[in-house]
Design a protein around this motif. Sequence first.
Motif, PDB file in Angstrom:
ATOM      1  N   VAL A 150       0.837  -1.212   0.000  1.00 48.60           N
ATOM      2  CA  VAL A 150       0.000   0.000   0.000  1.00 48.60           C
ATOM      3  C   VAL A 150       0.864   1.251   0.000  1.00 48.60           C
ATOM      4  N   VAL A 151       2.131   1.127  -0.404  1.00 50.66           N
ATOM      5  CA  VAL A 151       3.035   2.271  -0.454  1.00 50.66           C
ATOM      6  C   VAL A 151       3.522   2.459  -1.889  1.00 50.66           C
ATOM      7  N   TYR A 152       3.958   3.682  -2.181  1.00 49.85           N
ATOM      8  CA  TYR A 152       4.458   3.982  -3.516  1.00 49.85           C
ATOM      9  C   TYR A 152       5.908   3.525  -3.696  1.00 49.85           C
ATOM     10  N   ASN A 153       6.735   3.829  -2.715  1.00 54.57           N
ATOM     11  CA  ASN A 153       8.168   3.589  -2.818  1.00 54.57           C
ATOM     12  C   ASN A 153       8.631   2.721  -1.654  1.00 54.57           C
ATOM     13  N   LYS A 154       9.412   1.672  -1.931  1.00 53.63           N
ATOM     14  CA  LYS A 154       9.901   0.770  -0.885  1.00 53.63           C
ATOM     15  C   LYS A 154      11.358   1.043  -0.527  1.00 53.63           C
ATOM     16  N   GLY A 155      11.871   2.203  -0.913  1.00 53.00           N
ATOM     17  CA  GLY A 155      13.248   2.552  -0.599  1.00 53.00           C
ATOM     18  C   GLY A 155      13.466   2.792   0.885  1.00 53.00           C
ATOM     19  N   VAL A 156      14.750   2.730   1.293  1.00 53.78           N
ATOM     20  CA  VAL A 156      15.089   2.880   2.711  1.00 53.78           C
ATOM     21  C   VAL A 156      14.707   4.275   3.225  1.00 53.78           C
ATOM     22  N   PHE A 157      14.986   5.300   2.424  1.00 52.23           N
ATOM     23  CA  PHE A 157      14.698   6.664   2.871  1.00 52.23           C
ATOM     24  C   PHE A 157      13.200   6.858   3.101  1.00 52.23           C
ATOM     25  N   SER A 158      12.380   6.366   2.178  1.00 50.39           N
ATOM     26  CA  SER A 158      10.925   6.522   2.320  1.00 50.39           C
ATOM     27  C   SER A 158      10.413   5.786   3.551  1.00 50.39           C
ATOM     28  N   VAL A 159      10.954   4.591   3.820  1.00 50.94           N
ATOM     29  CA  VAL A 159      10.527   3.821   4.990  1.00 50.94           C
ATOM     30  C   VAL A 159      10.915   4.545   6.278  1.00 50.94           C
ATOM     31  N   ILE A 160      12.143   5.098   6.316  1.00 45.70           N
ATOM     32  CA  ILE A 160      12.590   5.824   7.517  1.00 45.70           C
ATOM     33  C   ILE A 160      11.722   7.050   7.761  1.00 45.70           C
ATOM     34  N   VAL A 161      11.356   7.755   6.677  1.00 50.20           N
ATOM     35  CA  VAL A 161      10.487   8.941   6.831  1.00 50.20           C
ATOM     36  C   VAL A 161       9.132   8.537   7.413  1.00 50.20           C
ATOM     37  N   MET A 162       8.570   7.429   6.963  1.00 57.46           N
ATOM     38  CA  MET A 162       7.286   6.952   7.492  1.00 57.46           C
ATOM     39  C   MET A 162       7.402   6.613   8.980  1.00 57.46           C
ATOM     40  N   ILE A 163       8.489   5.935   9.374  1.00 62.66           N
ATOM     41  CA  ILE A 163       8.681   5.560  10.785  1.00 62.66           C
ATOM     42  C   ILE A 163       8.844   6.800  11.648  1.00 62.66           C
ATOM     43  N   LEU A 164       9.666   7.741  11.187  1.00 67.48           N
ATOM     44  CA  LEU A 164       9.890   8.962  11.975  1.00 67.48           C
ATOM     45  C   LEU A 164       8.613   9.791  12.082  1.00 67.48           C
ATOM     46  N   THR A 165       7.805   9.807  11.029  1.00 68.39           N
ATOM     47  CA  THR A 165       6.555  10.573  11.069  1.00 68.39           C
ATOM     48  C   THR A 165       5.597   9.998  12.094  1.00 68.39           C
ATOM     49  N   MET A 166       5.458   8.674  12.130  1.00 61.24           N
ATOM     50  CA  MET A 166       4.585   8.045  13.127  1.00 61.24           C
ATOM     51  C   MET A 166       5.103   8.264  14.548  1.00 61.24           C
ATOM     52  N   THR A 167       6.426   8.170  14.723  1.00 58.72           N
ATOM     53  CA  THR A 167       7.006   8.390  16.051  1.00 58.72           C
ATOM     54  C   THR A 167       6.805   9.833  16.500  1.00 58.72           C
ATOM     55  N   ALA A 168       7.007  10.770  15.573  1.00 60.18           N
ATOM     56  CA  ALA A 168       6.766  12.178  15.902  1.00 60.18           C
ATOM     57  C   ALA A 168       5.297  12.414  16.241  1.00 60.18           C
ATOM     58  N   GLY A 169       4.394  11.701  15.549  1.00 55.22           N
ATOM     59  CA  GLY A 169       2.975  11.827  15.869  1.00 55.22           C
ATOM     60  C   GLY A 169       2.670  11.379  17.285  1.00 55.22           C
ATOM     61  N   THR A 170       3.329  10.310  17.744  1.00 57.60           N
ATOM     62  CA  THR A 170       3.138   9.866  19.124  1.00 57.60           C
ATOM     63  C   THR A 170       3.642  10.914  20.107  1.00 57.60           C
ATOM     64  N   SER A 171       4.778  11.547  19.796  1.00 62.95           N
ATOM     65  CA  SER A 171       5.309  12.605  20.669  1.00 62.95           C
ATOM     66  C   SER A 171       4.337  13.782  20.749  1.00 62.95           C
ATOM     67  N   ILE A 172       3.750  14.152  19.627  1.00 72.58           N
ATOM     68  CA  ILE A 172       2.783  15.253  19.620  1.00 72.58           C
ATOM     69  C   ILE A 172       1.547  14.887  20.440  1.00 72.58           C
ATOM     70  N   ILE A 173       1.113  13.619  20.337  1.00 72.50           N
ATOM     71  CA  ILE A 173      -0.047  13.179  21.121  1.00 72.50           C
ATOM     72  C   ILE A 173       0.244  13.288  22.611  1.00 72.50           C
ATOM     73  N   MET A 174       1.462  12.880  23.037  1.00 73.91           N
ATOM     74  CA  MET A 174       1.833  13.023  24.452  1.00 73.91           C
ATOM     75  C   MET A 174       1.769  14.480  24.891  1.00 73.91           C
ATOM     76  N   TRP A 175       2.320  15.354  24.053  1.00 70.44           N
ATOM     77  CA  TRP A 175       2.339  16.783  24.387  1.00 70.44           C
ATOM     78  C   TRP A 175       0.924  17.339  24.484  1.00 70.44           C
ATOM     79  N   MET A 176       0.055  16.979  23.539  1.00 64.30           N
ATOM     80  CA  MET A 176      -1.329  17.473  23.563  1.00 64.30           C
ATOM     81  C   MET A 176      -2.087  16.917  24.770  1.00 64.30           C
ATOM     82  N   GLY A 177      -1.813  15.669  25.132  1.00 65.35           N
ATOM     83  CA  GLY A 177      -2.460  15.118  26.322  1.00 65.35           C
ATOM     84  C   GLY A 177      -2.074  15.859  27.576  1.00 65.35           C
ATOM     85  N   GLU A 178      -0.795  16.225  27.707  1.00 63.29           N
ATOM     86  CA  GLU A 178      -0.360  16.988  28.877  1.00 63.29           C
ATOM     87  C   GLU A 178      -0.933  18.402  28.858  1.00 63.29           C
ATOM     88  N   LEU A 179      -1.107  18.977  27.660  1.00 61.22           N
ATOM     89  CA  LEU A 179      -1.744  20.300  27.575  1.00 61.22           C
ATOM     90  C   LEU A 179      -3.184  20.245  28.091  1.00 61.22           C
TER      91      LEU A 179
END
Length: 435
Positions: A150-179
């Motif tokens: 279900v992805v366009y590109n299976k390259g290493v860079f694209s996969v790392i960007v997807m992982i970092l985006t999801m991890t950053a989303g979890t960090s934002i959720i923690m911050w919003m919960g504390e707010l």
Amino acid sequence: MLSAVATVFRTPELRKKVLFTLFILAVFRLGSVIPVPNVNIAAINTCRLQAQSGANAGLYSMINLFSGGALLQLAIFALGIMPYITSSIILQLLTVVIPRLESLKKEGSSGQATITQYTRYLTLVLAVLQATAFVTLAVNGTLFQNCGSVVYNKGVFSVIVMILTMTAGTSIIMWMGELITDRGIGNGMSVMIFTQIAAQFPTSLWAIKTARTGANAWFVFSMVIAVGLLVMAAVVFMEQAQRRIPVQYAKRMVGRRMFGGTTTYIPLKVNQSGVIPVIFASSMLQLPVLYATFQPNGWGAQWIGANLVSGTHWSYNLLYFLLIVFFCYFYVAITFDPVEVSDNMKKYGGFIPGIRAGRQTEEYLAFVLSRLTAPGSLYLALVSLLPTLAFVVVGAQGKFPFGGTSILIVVGVALDTVKQIESQLQQRNYEGFLR
């Protein structure tokens, strides 16, 4: 009730808190529908609909429960609040076995702040692991059965960007919960998980109606609503039920002043463990299902696929029932220590009428707690098994919302939030919600 709601919006301070909370929740829901980079939206929508109506619908419903529909869309907030909830549970359990964490817990607010910081670090670690797992499944085409990548590109860079985006989303959720906790209404993390689960209610209810045709569809839909309201009333009654053990404090002289002589009580809830045993039991039962899903030719995979995947087989429900009862006793045993409570009472001159201080008090508290845990565990197990009955009667596999973990969390968070609003209203000489 309506006048109390109007009073909330007429009070400037409360109005700001409520509107701020609603704004954060709106941002949270927006991030739950925006996919991460490199996701083929058309393909993932097709695969998601096939998965939710296929043979493994129960598994995907469980995986998707705490993400509000974001996980199967590979959204920015796909991981939801679950990494934080998992890390909180892990640290709570480790507090019993690690002396350092136990000493921090006894230090009060400063120690709790340190434990909270550890929880954040562990949340990021779990977020990276979970994001890596789900992105790998999506790239390899195994996230959805027989659906492909279900992805366009299976390259290493694209996969790392997807992982970092999801991890950053979890960090934002923690911050919003504390707010929300600091500047809004209620406990931020609890309110956000309430929002994720409640967001699936309309879809689940409408799926029950569309599963049938004609006048019978509206009859079944109305019956489900009626049963849901009765279940909510029963859950509210059980969640509020408690055994109050009276405690008296002897009078003592400190200098020229006399202290003590008061009477209070220890509130022991019937459901002392909350929803944690249900989460533990569900997670334990999903492990063999995941194994059978991704290793269909492995040892025991056929038996697991025939008995544990659908969630309606008697062996699955028996294991689920027994695991919930076991985890109820286990969680209560590690979170409520009769020896510590008895020592604290003895230190400050407190005693239970008719019970000697010391060992007899410990045995009495352990006996009462054991007797309370028995109906509490049965109540949790029966509520958790309600969806199975609905699947048989209604025929809406994985769609019945009024049961299991979802209804327990929704009702529990709603009660806590309403109590907080009521206490703030009563501080301003208003009657509040609960009269």
